[in-house]
Design a protein around this motif. Structure first.
Motif, PDB file in Angstrom:
ATOM      1  N   SER A 291       0.830  -1.213   0.000  1.00 14.21           N
ATOM      2  CA  SER A 291       0.000   0.000   0.000  1.00 14.21           C
ATOM      3  C   SER A 291       0.857   1.253   0.000  1.00 14.21           C
ATOM      4  CB  SER A 291      -0.921  -0.004   1.232  1.00 14.21           C
ATOM      5  OG  SER A 291      -1.811  -1.091   1.204  1.00 14.21           O
ATOM      6  N   ALA A 292       1.900   1.262   0.818  1.00 14.60           N
ATOM      7  CA  ALA A 292       2.790   2.426   0.879  1.00 14.60           C
ATOM      8  C   ALA A 292       3.505   2.637  -0.447  1.00 14.60           C
ATOM      9  CB  ALA A 292       3.799   2.248   2.011  1.00 14.60           C
ATOM     10  N   THR A 293       3.972   1.550  -1.050  1.00 10.08           N
ATOM     11  CA  THR A 293       4.712   1.657  -2.313  1.00 10.08           C
ATOM     12  C   THR A 293       3.816   2.120  -3.448  1.00 10.08           C
ATOM     13  OG1 THR A 293       6.185  -0.129  -1.598  1.00 10.08           O
ATOM     14  CG2 THR A 293       6.171   0.419  -3.943  1.00 10.08           C
ATOM     15  N   THR A 294       2.663   1.488  -3.596  1.00 13.62           N
ATOM     16  CA  THR A 294       1.764   1.855  -4.690  1.00 13.62           C
ATOM     17  C   THR A 294       1.188   3.254  -4.492  1.00 13.62           C
ATOM     18  OG1 THR A 294      -0.057   0.714  -3.544  1.00 13.62           O
ATOM     19  CG2 THR A 294       1.139  -0.512  -5.240  1.00 13.62           C
ATOM     20  N   ALA A 295       1.045   3.694  -3.248  1.00 10.87           N
ATOM     21  CA  ALA A 295       0.561   5.053  -2.990  1.00 10.87           C
ATOM     22  C   ALA A 295       1.533   6.073  -3.561  1.00 10.87           C
ATOM     23  CB  ALA A 295       0.369   5.272  -1.491  1.00 10.87           C
ATOM     24  N   VAL A 296       2.825   5.836  -3.377  1.00  6.64           N
ATOM     25  CA  VAL A 296       3.836   6.754  -3.913  1.00  6.64           C
ATOM     26  C   VAL A 296       3.803   6.752  -5.443  1.00  6.64           C
ATOM     27  CG1 VAL A 296       6.299   7.242  -4.055  1.00  6.64           C
ATOM     28  CG2 VAL A 296       5.304   6.468  -1.903  1.00  6.64           C
ATOM     29  N   ILE A 297       3.744   5.574  -6.027  1.00  5.07           N
ATOM     30  CA  ILE A 297       3.782   5.470  -7.489  1.00  5.07           C
ATOM     31  C   ILE A 297       2.563   6.128  -8.115  1.00  5.07           C
ATOM     32  CG2 ILE A 297       3.761   3.844  -9.422  1.00  5.07           C
ATOM     33  CD1 ILE A 297       5.273   1.882  -7.592  1.00  5.07           C
ATOM     34  N   VAL A 298       1.384   5.774  -7.627  1.00  3.53           N
ATOM     35  CA  VAL A 298       0.146   6.307  -8.209  1.00  3.53           C
ATOM     36  C   VAL A 298       0.034   7.809  -7.971  1.00  3.53           C
ATOM     37  CG1 VAL A 298      -2.371   6.184  -8.168  1.00  3.53           C
ATOM     38  CG2 VAL A 298      -1.020   4.091  -7.997  1.00  3.53           C
ATOM     39  N   ALA A 299       0.364   8.265  -6.765  1.00  3.12           N
ATOM     40  CA  ALA A 299       0.275   9.694  -6.455  1.00  3.12           C
ATOM     41  C   ALA A 299       1.231  10.496  -7.333  1.00  3.12           C
ATOM     42  CB  ALA A 299       0.579   9.932  -4.984  1.00  3.12           C
ATOM     43  N   SER A 300       2.444  10.012  -7.543  1.00  5.01           N
ATOM     44  CA  SER A 300       3.408  10.707  -8.405  1.00  5.01           C
ATOM     45  C   SER A 300       2.901  10.775  -9.838  1.00  5.01           C
ATOM     46  CB  SER A 300       4.763  10.001  -8.358  1.00  5.01           C
ATOM     47  OG  SER A 300       5.277   9.977  -7.047  1.00  5.01           O
ATOM     48  N   LEU A 301       2.322   9.667 -10.316  1.00  5.61           N
ATOM     49  CA  LEU A 301       1.777   9.655 -11.672  1.00  5.61           C
ATOM     50  C   LEU A 301       0.624  10.640 -11.803  1.00  5.61           C
ATOM     51  CD1 LEU A 301       1.701   8.421 -14.503  1.00  5.61           C
ATOM     52  CD2 LEU A 301       0.206   6.617 -13.592  1.00  5.61           C
ATOM     53  N   VAL A 302      -0.241  10.693 -10.809  1.00  6.77           N
ATOM     54  CA  VAL A 302      -1.376  11.616 -10.844  1.00  6.77           C
ATOM     55  C   VAL A 302      -0.894  13.062 -10.819  1.00  6.77           C
ATOM     56  CG1 VAL A 302      -3.426  12.406  -9.600  1.00  6.77           C
ATOM     57  CG2 VAL A 302      -2.973   9.971  -9.818  1.00  6.77           C
ATOM     58  N   VAL A 303       0.166  13.345 -10.065  1.00 14.95           N
ATOM     59  CA  VAL A 303       0.724  14.699 -10.036  1.00 14.95           C
ATOM     60  C   VAL A 303       1.177  15.122 -11.429  1.00 14.95           C
ATOM     61  CG1 VAL A 303       2.706  16.059  -9.244  1.00 14.95           C
ATOM     62  CG2 VAL A 303       1.377  14.731  -7.606  1.00 14.95           C
ATOM     63  N   PHE A 304       1.854  14.226 -12.144  1.00 13.99           N
ATOM     64  CA  PHE A 304       2.297  14.544 -13.502  1.00 13.99           C
ATOM     65  C   PHE A 304       1.112  14.762 -14.442  1.00 13.99           C
ATOM     66  CE2 PHE A 304       6.423  12.464 -12.344  1.00 13.99           C
ATOM     67  CZ  PHE A 304       7.222  13.577 -12.574  1.00 13.99           C
TER      68      PHE A 304
END
Length: 257
Positions: A228-241
Motif C-alpha cells: 500500500s505504501a509503495t503503490t501510494a507513492v507510485i500512483v500519487a506521483s503519476l497523478v501529479v504529472f
C-alpha cells in the motif's frame, strides 16, 4: 492478448474504485461535526514534519538551476536575464512539481502505511463497531490536511529556491540583493503565480486521496501494508504529472502562459 485485457480491466477497476472513494470523501466532508483536533494534528505532521526536507530540496533546486543556466546565458551575452529566467522557471513549474513529488513520497507513503497497518490490525473495524466513523476521522482529516499543507509547503519552497538562486547568481558574478529581487519579481505576473498556486491544491488533494485509498483498503497483512505504501507513492506521483499536464494545457488555453 488476455494479459492486455486483464491489465486494462484492473486499471479501469482501480480508477472506478478511487472515483467512488473520492465521491464518498465529498459526502463525508459535507456532513457536520468535523474532526478538527485530528485535522490540526495531521496538518502538523504533514506540514511541519515535511518542511525541512522541502526547504533543503528547494534551496538546492534554486542553486543548481542558476549555476547550470549561467554558462549558456553568458555565451549569448544574456547573463543579466538570469534572475528573471530562474524566477519564472522555479515559480511556474519546477518548484511546485518537485515539492509535490516529495510530498507524494513522504506524505503518500506515510498515510498509506499508517492506515494500512490500522486496517490489517483491525483497528478500523474496531472503530466501526464502537460507533465511530473511521472514514471521517482517518480519511477526511488527512485529505484536507494534505490539500492545505502542500500549497503552503510549495510557497515556502519557492521562496527558499529563489534565495538559492540569489546565492547561485553571486557565486560567479555579483548582483546586489535589491537588484536580484527586483528583476526576479519584475519578470513574474499573476499569470505565473495563480496557476502555480492553484494546481498545488489539486496535487495535495490527489496525494491525500491516493494515500488514504491505498491504506484504507489494504489487505494481506504486513505484506499488504508495504504494498500500500509503495503503490501510494507510485500512483500519487503519476497523478501529479497528469494533473500538471492538464494545468499547463488549461493555462495555455486561457492565455496565462
Amino acid at each position: 492478448m488476455n494479459l492486455i485485457r486483464y491489465i486494462d480491466n484492473e486499471f479501469f477497476k482501480e480508477v472506478g474504485e478511487i472515483s467512488r472513494f473520492t465521491a464518498r470523501f465529498f459526502r463525508e466532508v459535507s456532513k457536520p461535526k468535523q474532526e478538527w483536533e485530528e485535522f490540526i494534528n495531521q496538518c502538523f505532521w504533514i506540514g511541519y514534519k515535511t518542511l525541512s526536507l522541502v526547504a533543503v530540496t528547494g534551496f538546492i533546486m534554486g542553486l543548481v538551476l542558476t549555476i547550470q543556466s549561467r554558462p549558456t546565458l553568458v555565451e549569448f551575452g544574456a547573463a543579466s536575464l538570469l534572475p528573471a529566467m530562474v524566477s519564472i522557471s522555479l515559480v511556474r513549474e519546477i518548484t511546485p512539481v518537485v515539492t509535490s513529488l516529495i510530498c507524494a513520497g513522504k506524505i503518500g507513503s506515510g498515510i498509506g502505511a499508517e492506515l494500512g497497518s490500522m486496517r490489517v490490525t483491525e483497528q478500523i473495524d474496531a472503530m466501526e463497531v464502537s460507533g465511530t466513523n473511521p472514514f471521517k476521522y482517518l480519511v477526511v482529516t488527512r485529505v484536507l490536511a494534505s490539500t492545505i499543507m502542500v500549497p503552503v509547503l510549495s510557497v515556502l519552497a519557492i521562496a527558499i529556491s529563489l534565495f538559492g538562486g540569489y546565492l547561485g547568481v553571486n557565486i560567479r558574478g555579483e548582483v546586489s540583493w535589491t537588484l536580484f529581487w527586483y528583476q526576479a519579481f519584475d519578470a513574474l505576473s499573476y499569470g505565473d503565480l495563480i496557476p502555480s498556486l492553484v494546481k498545488t491544491f489539486f496535487f495535495g488533494f490527489a496525494i491525500g486521496i491516493v494515500g488514504s485509498y491505498k491504506g484504507y483498503y489494504s489487505q494481506k497483512g504486513t505484506e499488504g501494508v508495504g504494498r500500500s505504501a509503495t503503490t501510494a507513492v507510485i500512483v500519487a506521483s503519476l497523478v501529479v504529472f497528469i494533473l500538471d499536464l492538464i494545468a499547463v494545457q488549461v493555462t495555455d488555453l486561457l492565455g496565462l502562459t
